[in-house]
Scaffold this motif. Structure first.
Motif, short mmCIF file in Angstrom:
data_model
loop_
_atom_site.label_atom_id
_atom_site.label_comp_id
_atom_site.label_asym_id
_atom_site.label_seq_id
_atom_site.Cartn_x
_atom_site.Cartn_y
_atom_site.Cartn_z
N ILE A 96 2.23 9.48 6.11
CA ILE A 96 1.46 10.30 7.31
C ILE A 96 0.87 9.13 7.94
CG2 ILE A 96 -0.47 11.73 7.50
CD1 ILE A 96 1.95 13.41 6.79
N CYS A 97 0.20 8.16 7.44
CA CYS A 97 -0.26 6.87 8.16
C CYS A 97 0.65 6.20 8.95
CB CYS A 97 -0.79 5.98 7.08
SG CYS A 97 -2.65 6.48 6.27
N ASP A 98 1.74 6.20 8.46
CA ASP A 98 2.79 5.48 9.41
C ASP A 98 3.37 6.25 10.57
OD1 ASP A 98 3.22 2.88 7.98
OD2 ASP A 98 4.80 3.64 6.60
N LEU A 99 3.45 7.33 10.39
CA LEU A 99 3.52 8.24 11.46
C LEU A 99 2.51 8.47 12.44
CD1 LEU A 99 4.93 11.64 9.85
CD2 LEU A 99 6.08 10.19 11.68
N PHE A 100 1.16 8.35 12.00
CA PHE A 100 0.09 8.17 13.14
C PHE A 100 0.10 6.59 13.72
CE2 PHE A 100 -1.89 11.93 11.14
CZ PHE A 100 -2.44 12.50 12.03
N ARG A 101 0.43 5.86 12.93
CA ARG A 101 0.60 4.39 13.60
C ARG A 101 1.74 4.43 14.66
NH1 ARG A 101 2.08 0.55 9.35
NH2 ARG A 101 1.65 -1.22 11.14
N SER A 102 2.72 5.11 14.42
CA SER A 102 4.00 5.41 15.44
C SER A 102 3.58 6.41 16.37
CB SER A 102 5.10 5.26 14.56
OG SER A 102 5.38 4.29 13.92
N ARG A 103 2.58 7.01 16.56
CA ARG A 103 2.38 8.22 17.55
C ARG A 103 2.80 8.19 18.66
NH1 ARG A 103 -2.31 5.88 16.63
NH2 ARG A 103 -3.75 5.24 18.16
N ASP A 134 4.59 6.63 -0.49
CA ASP A 134 4.10 8.06 -1.02
C ASP A 134 3.73 8.94 0.19
OD1 ASP A 134 1.85 7.09 -0.09
OD2 ASP A 134 0.86 6.74 -2.20
N LEU A 135 3.36 9.94 0.10
CA LEU A 135 3.14 10.86 1.18
C LEU A 135 2.11 10.51 2.17
CD1 LEU A 135 3.39 14.38 -0.43
CD2 LEU A 135 5.24 13.38 0.93
N ILE A 148 0.96 -1.12 -0.02
CA ILE A 148 -0.08 -0.15 0.01
C ILE A 148 0.85 1.32 0.02
CG2 ILE A 148 -1.71 1.28 1.52
CD1 ILE A 148 -2.62 -1.22 2.14
N GLY A 149 0.59 2.06 -1.09
CA GLY A 149 1.58 3.27 -1.19
C GLY A 149 2.87 3.16 -1.72
N LEU A 150 3.22 2.02 -2.24
CA LEU A 150 4.57 1.77 -2.72
C LEU A 150 4.79 2.41 -3.87
CD1 LEU A 150 7.11 0.14 -1.49
CD2 LEU A 150 6.38 -1.66 -2.88
N ALA A 151 5.83 3.27 -4.13
CA ALA A 151 6.37 3.85 -5.23
C ALA A 151 7.55 3.76 -5.40
CB ALA A 151 5.99 5.18 -5.13
N SER A 152 8.30 4.50 -6.58
CA SER A 152 9.66 4.18 -6.63
C SER A 152 10.22 5.85 -7.02
CB SER A 152 9.96 3.29 -8.07
OG SER A 152 9.51 3.91 -9.14
N ALA A 153 11.37 6.14 -6.69
CA ALA A 153 12.01 7.31 -6.90
C ALA A 153 13.46 7.25 -7.31
CB ALA A 153 11.81 8.08 -5.63
N TYR A 189 -6.23 5.20 2.82
CA TYR A 189 -5.16 4.46 3.77
C TYR A 189 -5.52 4.40 5.20
CZ TYR A 189 -2.00 4.96 -0.35
OH TYR A 189 -1.19 4.80 -1.59
N ALA A 190 -6.00 5.56 5.61
CA ALA A 190 -6.38 5.62 7.25
C ALA A 190 -7.48 4.52 7.29
CB ALA A 190 -6.98 6.97 7.64
N HIS A 191 -8.42 4.13 6.64
CA HIS A 191 -9.34 3.24 6.77
C HIS A 191 -8.64 1.87 6.56
CE1 HIS A 191 -13.23 1.16 6.58
NE2 HIS A 191 -12.83 0.52 5.57
#
Length: 89
Positions: free
Chosen positions: A33-40, A28-29, A11-16, A69-71
């Protein structure tokens, strides 16, 4: 370090492309953000709020994707107060 279920890993995987020309996998962004909230519990609340505000000010904001993503990560109730604080009434 966080473990992620196999069905949620992509989910949200991209390449750069790095400045040296190498292609790397990134999230992706919205996933970040979801990972930050998961690690709050381990992230400074001020850093979390600042990251969220910067995301909302970004030209690349995609609220539909963020809420999907949040869902998926069961973060809707956690993110809702942050969204209400930055969204105009």
């Amino acid at each position: 370090m966080r473990k992620v279920a196999d069905n949620r890993f992509a989910i949200g995987l991209a390449s750069a492309i790095t400045m040296f020309g190498h292609t790397v996998r990134v999230y992706d962004l919205e996933r970040t953000i979801c990972d930050l909230f998961r690690s709050r519990s381990t992230v400074d609340p001020q850093d979390l709020q600042s990251a969220f505000q910067n995301y909302m000010r970004s030209a690349h904001t995609d609220l539909v994707k963020l809420m999907n993503y949040a869902h998926e990560f069961r973060l809707v109730n956690v993110m809702r107060p942050y969204l209400e604080a930055v969204m105009p009434a």
